[in-house]
Design a protein around this motif. Structure first.
Motif, PDB file in Angstrom:
ATOM      1  N   ALA A  10     -40.787  82.310  55.143  1.00 30.91           N
ATOM      2  CA  ALA A  10     -40.217  83.328  54.159  1.00 30.91           C
ATOM      3  C   ALA A  10     -40.203  83.003  52.918  1.00 30.91           C
ATOM      4  O   ALA A  10     -40.522  81.925  52.569  1.00 30.91           O
ATOM      5  N   ASP A  11     -39.990  83.789  51.934  1.00 28.98           N
ATOM      6  CA  ASP A  11     -40.127  83.462  50.397  1.00 28.98           C
ATOM      7  C   ASP A  11     -41.275  82.679  49.950  1.00 28.98           C
ATOM      8  O   ASP A  11     -41.127  81.967  49.136  1.00 28.98           O
ATOM      9  N   ASN A  12     -42.515  83.102  50.357  1.00 31.80           N
ATOM     10  CA  ASN A  12     -43.544  82.308  49.955  1.00 31.80           C
ATOM     11  C   ASN A  12     -44.162  83.459  48.909  1.00 31.80           C
ATOM     12  O   ASN A  12     -44.136  84.651  48.828  1.00 31.80           O
ATOM     13  N   ARG A  13     -45.050  82.731  48.274  1.00 29.28           N
ATOM     14  CA  ARG A  13     -45.855  83.684  47.186  1.00 29.28           C
ATOM     15  C   ARG A  13     -47.108  83.258  47.024  1.00 29.28           C
ATOM     16  O   ARG A  13     -47.578  82.254  47.267  1.00 29.28           O
ATOM     17  N   MET A  14     -48.121  84.383  46.826  1.00 27.99           N
ATOM     18  CA  MET A  14     -49.522  84.254  46.499  1.00 27.99           C
ATOM     19  C   MET A  14     -49.714  85.123  45.515  1.00 27.99           C
ATOM     20  O   MET A  14     -49.675  86.191  45.240  1.00 27.99           O
ATOM     21  N   ASP A  15     -50.482  84.264  44.412  1.00 26.47           N
ATOM     22  CA  ASP A  15     -50.754  84.979  42.974  1.00 26.47           C
ATOM     23  C   ASP A  15     -51.727  84.350  42.300  1.00 26.47           C
ATOM     24  O   ASP A  15     -52.142  83.389  42.475  1.00 26.47           O
ATOM     25  N   ARG A  16     -52.715  85.522  41.652  1.00 31.53           N
ATOM     26  CA  ARG A  16     -53.636  84.915  40.947  1.00 31.53           C
ATOM     27  C   ARG A  16     -54.739  84.171  41.581  1.00 31.53           C
ATOM     28  O   ARG A  16     -55.438  83.560  41.601  1.00 31.53           O
ATOM     29  N   CYS A  17     -54.774  84.812  42.859  1.00 32.96           N
ATOM     30  CA  CYS A  17     -55.817  84.255  43.894  1.00 32.96           C
ATOM     31  C   CYS A  17     -57.381  85.517  43.938  1.00 32.96           C
ATOM     32  O   CYS A  17     -56.768  86.260  43.490  1.00 32.96           O
ATOM     33  N   GLN A  44     -35.747  90.437  60.139  1.00 31.48           N
ATOM     34  CA  GLN A  44     -35.499  89.156  59.253  1.00 31.48           C
ATOM     35  C   GLN A  44     -36.452  89.401  57.952  1.00 31.48           C
ATOM     36  O   GLN A  44     -37.706  89.554  58.056  1.00 31.48           O
ATOM     37  N   PRO A  45     -35.817  89.894  56.551  1.00 33.06           N
ATOM     38  CA  PRO A  45     -36.801  89.876  55.564  1.00 33.06           C
ATOM     39  C   PRO A  45     -37.652  88.572  55.601  1.00 33.06           C
ATOM     40  O   PRO A  45     -36.963  87.564  55.540  1.00 33.06           O
ATOM     41  N   ASN A  46     -38.829  88.825  55.036  1.00 35.62           N
ATOM     42  CA  ASN A  46     -39.522  87.574  54.613  1.00 35.62           C
ATOM     43  C   ASN A  46     -39.475  87.315  53.160  1.00 35.62           C
ATOM     44  O   ASN A  46     -39.947  86.274  52.627  1.00 35.62           O
ATOM     45  N   ASN A  47     -39.436  88.274  52.407  1.00 39.12           N
ATOM     46  CA  ASN A  47     -39.425  88.460  51.014  1.00 39.12           C
ATOM     47  C   ASN A  47     -40.517  87.662  50.269  1.00 39.12           C
ATOM     48  O   ASN A  47     -40.547  86.853  49.240  1.00 39.12           O
TER      49      ASN A  47
END
Length: 108
Positions: free
Chosen positions: A38-45, A65-68
């Motif tokens: 949860a709460d992971n980010r993937m950006d500028r890939c 369950q929200p993963n956000n």
């Protein structure tokens, strides 16, 4: 060709994958990016040239369950159609370059 494993697996909470590229005419990865937690980010890939029929990006989610996760500012490049024999007089299948799949896992 058998595709196994992931090019990148992001597991856990509060992780970030940024400024990365996965391209793959020769890649044997089932998924280019596989997210868990949860709460992971993937950006500028940059993800491009995936040749198998599997999703480019796979996100595993827990039921109720929200993963956000934040998936933003990425570029999904060319995705050639899977190699297969074409029959005469049949139309080509249109395939969009973005191929994302969410998977729901139930707790036992």
């Amino acid at each position: 060709t058998q595709f196994t494993g992931d090019a990148i697996t992001l597991a856990g909470n509060h992780n970030r994958l940024t400024d990365s590229a996965v391209t793959g005419g020769q890649s044997k990865s089932k998924f280019f990016v596989h997210l868990f937690g949860a709460d992971n980010r993937m950006d500028r890939c940059y993800l491009a040239d995936k040749t198998s029929g599997d999703p480019t990006l796979q996100i595993e989610v827990e039921e109720h369950q929200p993963n956000n996760h934040r998936i933003d500012g990425n570029h999904f490049g060319n995705r050639p159609p899977p190699r297969q024999k074409r029959r005469r007089n049949h139309a080509r299948r249109l395939q969009l370059p973005i191929h994302v799949q969410l998977q729901n896992h139930r707790r036992k």
